[in-house]
Design a protein around this motif. Structure first.
Motif, PDB file in Angstrom:
ATOM      1  N   SER A  30       0.844  -1.199   0.000  1.00 46.05           N
ATOM      2  CA  SER A  30       0.000   0.000   0.000  1.00 46.05           C
ATOM      3  C   SER A  30       0.880   1.250   0.000  1.00 46.05           C
ATOM      4  N   ASN A  31       2.043   1.144   0.607  1.00 43.69           N
ATOM      5  CA  ASN A  31       2.970   2.259   0.633  1.00 43.69           C
ATOM      6  C   ASN A  31       4.341   1.741   1.062  1.00 43.69           C
ATOM      7  N   GLN A  33       8.094   3.263   3.015  1.00 39.53           N
ATOM      8  CA  GLN A  33       8.801   4.370   3.639  1.00 39.53           C
ATOM      9  C   GLN A  33      10.309   4.129   3.552  1.00 39.53           C
ATOM     10  N   TYR A  35      14.063   5.306   5.438  1.00 46.01           N
ATOM     11  CA  TYR A  35      14.698   5.884   6.604  1.00 46.01           C
ATOM     12  C   TYR A  35      16.212   5.910   6.414  1.00 46.01           C
ATOM     13  N   PHE A  45      13.115   9.218   9.525  1.00 43.11           N
ATOM     14  CA  PHE A  45      12.217   9.126   8.383  1.00 43.11           C
ATOM     15  C   PHE A  45      12.642  10.080   7.280  1.00 43.11           C
ATOM     16  N   GLN A  48       7.724   8.921   2.320  1.00 44.61           N
ATOM     17  CA  GLN A  48       6.773   7.839   2.107  1.00 44.61           C
ATOM     18  C   GLN A  48       6.251   7.924   0.672  1.00 44.61           C
ATOM     19  N   PRO A  92       4.499  -1.735   5.370  1.00 41.92           N
ATOM     20  CA  PRO A  92       3.501  -2.097   6.385  1.00 41.92           C
ATOM     21  C   PRO A  92       3.484  -3.600   6.627  1.00 41.92           C
ATOM     22  N   LYS A  93       3.367  -3.956   7.889  1.00 41.66           N
ATOM     23  CA  LYS A  93       3.307  -5.365   8.246  1.00 41.66           C
ATOM     24  C   LYS A  93       1.858  -5.806   8.348  1.00 41.66           C
ATOM     25  N   ASN A  97      -4.477  -0.967   9.743  1.00 38.82           N
ATOM     26  CA  ASN A  97      -3.712   0.256   9.977  1.00 38.82           C
ATOM     27  C   ASN A  97      -3.150   0.260  11.404  1.00 38.82           C
ATOM     28  N   THR A  98      -2.134  -0.577  11.642  1.00 37.28           N
ATOM     29  CA  THR A  98      -1.547  -0.665  12.978  1.00 37.28           C
ATOM     30  C   THR A  98      -0.274   0.162  13.112  1.00 37.28           C
ATOM     31  N   GLY A  99       0.254   0.604  11.995  1.00 41.14           N
ATOM     32  CA  GLY A  99       1.512   1.336  12.029  1.00 41.14           C
ATOM     33  C   GLY A  99       2.733   0.449  12.124  1.00 41.14           C
ATOM     34  N   LYS A 100       2.540  -0.871  12.190  1.00 42.66           N
ATOM     35  CA  LYS A 100       3.688  -1.774  12.274  1.00 42.66           C
ATOM     36  C   LYS A 100       4.407  -1.813  10.935  1.00 42.66           C
ATOM     37  N   LEU A 101       5.721  -1.803  10.994  1.00 48.48           N
ATOM     38  CA  LEU A 101       6.534  -1.816   9.789  1.00 48.48           C
ATOM     39  C   LEU A 101       7.524  -2.965   9.804  1.00 48.48           C
ATOM     40  N   PHE A 103      11.167  -3.766   8.287  1.00 51.04           N
ATOM     41  CA  PHE A 103      12.295  -3.063   7.705  1.00 51.04           C
ATOM     42  C   PHE A 103      13.145  -4.009   6.857  1.00 51.04           C
TER      43      PHE A 103
ATOM     44  N   ASN B  32       0.698   5.418  19.152  1.00 52.33           N
ATOM     45  CA  ASN B  32       1.089   4.011  19.052  1.00 52.33           C
ATOM     46  C   ASN B  32       2.571   3.950  19.423  1.00 52.33           C
ATOM     47  N   TYR B  34       6.181   1.496  19.997  1.00 48.51           N
ATOM     48  CA  TYR B  34       6.847   0.306  19.468  1.00 48.51           C
ATOM     49  C   TYR B  34       8.221   0.133  20.122  1.00 48.51           C
ATOM     50  N   TYR B  36      11.700  -1.815  18.970  1.00 54.18           N
ATOM     51  CA  TYR B  36      12.441  -2.525  17.953  1.00 54.18           C
ATOM     52  C   TYR B  36      13.810  -2.902  18.517  1.00 54.18           C
ATOM     53  N   LEU B  46      10.826  -5.813  14.875  1.00 60.05           N
ATOM     54  CA  LEU B  46       9.763  -5.353  15.766  1.00 60.05           C
ATOM     55  C   LEU B  46       9.555  -6.365  16.885  1.00 60.05           C
ATOM     56  N   MET B  96      -1.842   7.689  14.588  1.00 62.17           N
ATOM     57  CA  MET B  96      -2.616   7.051  13.529  1.00 62.17           C
ATOM     58  C   MET B  96      -3.618   8.023  12.937  1.00 62.17           C
ATOM     59  N   TYR B  99      -2.935   7.674   7.437  1.00 59.58           N
ATOM     60  CA  TYR B  99      -2.571   6.306   7.112  1.00 59.58           C
ATOM     61  C   TYR B  99      -1.066   6.121   7.095  1.00 59.58           C
ATOM     62  N   ASN B 100      -0.614   5.140   7.890  1.00 59.00           N
ATOM     63  CA  ASN B 100       0.804   4.817   7.962  1.00 59.00           C
ATOM     64  C   ASN B 100       1.675   6.056   8.156  1.00 59.00           C
TER      65      ASN B 100
END
Lengths: 113, 114
Positions: A30-31, A33, A35, A45, A48, A92-93, A97-101, A103, B32, B34, B36, B46, B96, B99-100
């Protein structure tokens, strides 16, 4: 499972030469990013990309998202010593839409003055 | 403006000792959060993420745990460290609202287990 491959792992260039790192996903994205992590620092960052075939520029850096949204590249024109560091792509993982990435393994750039 | 604080910057701990790393975010609410881990010369893995107080999701089985006692506080813990727990631990936050949204990382903690 979902994978993202980044190549090359290392790149040594002479100052003024160009540099490119590539990121490939096993799934449609979907996208994506990007870094940058300076030696001893934390990832910062850069940009994106969201649209198929999208190209974005930041001064000497050019970011591209593939037409199929499964790959991306970062190109640096005329590298400088300030470009030294490790460049990561991140995707995205999973769904939602959890924001988890996830890498990529990163490409470490060394620039010889 | 938003800031993220992570401490300590470096830590050397013997095998079998406990661990507590703390991360706090300022200037935003309900982020949110995280954790890592980055092994030497490698990418970021993660470990945990949290969408709210007391809500923790573990991404990989391991010797570590995480807690979120307050909205902007995230803690990484271990009861007994292993040699394999050595690495660079990074806390990150995002909102959030779009999106992302990009991740914002703290300065990290370099943990060496001896």
């Amino acid at each position: 499972g979902q994978q993202v491959m980044q190549i090359p792992q290392y790149q040594h260039v002479q100052e003024g030469e160009d540099f490119t790192t590539y990121c490939n996903s096993s799934t449609t994205l979907s996208n994506i990013q990007w870094y940058k992590q300076r030696p001893g620092g934390h990832p910062v960052f850069l940009i994106q990309l969201v649209k198929s075939g999208e190209v974005k520029k930041q001064k000497r850096l050019t970011f591209q998202f593939g037409e199929a949204k499964k790959n991306s590249s970062l190109h640096i024109t005329a590298t400088q010593t300030t470009d030294v560091g490790t460049y990561f792509c991140a995707v995205p993982k999973g769904s939602g839409n959890t924001g988890k990435l996830i890498f990529g393994q990163g490409t470490t750039l060394q620039v010889k003055p | 403006s938003q800031t993220i604080h992570q401490w300590p910057a470096t830590l050397v701990q013997p095998v079998g000792s406990p661990l507590s790393l703390e991360c706090t975010v300022e200037g935003t609410s309900n982020p949110n959060l995280y954790w890592y881990r980055q092994a030497a010369g490698r990418g970021l893995q993660l470990l945990f993420y949290s969408v709210g107080i007391g809500q923790i999701s573990s991404e990989v089985p391991q010797n570590l745990s995480a807690s979120r006692p307050q909205d902007r506080q995230f803690i990484l813990s271990s009861k007994k460290l292993l040699l394999s727990d050595s690495g660079f631990y990074l806390c990150a936050w995002t909102t959030m609202s779009s999106y992302n949204s990009p991740l914002h990382f703290g300065n990290g903690t370099r943990l060496t287990v001896t």
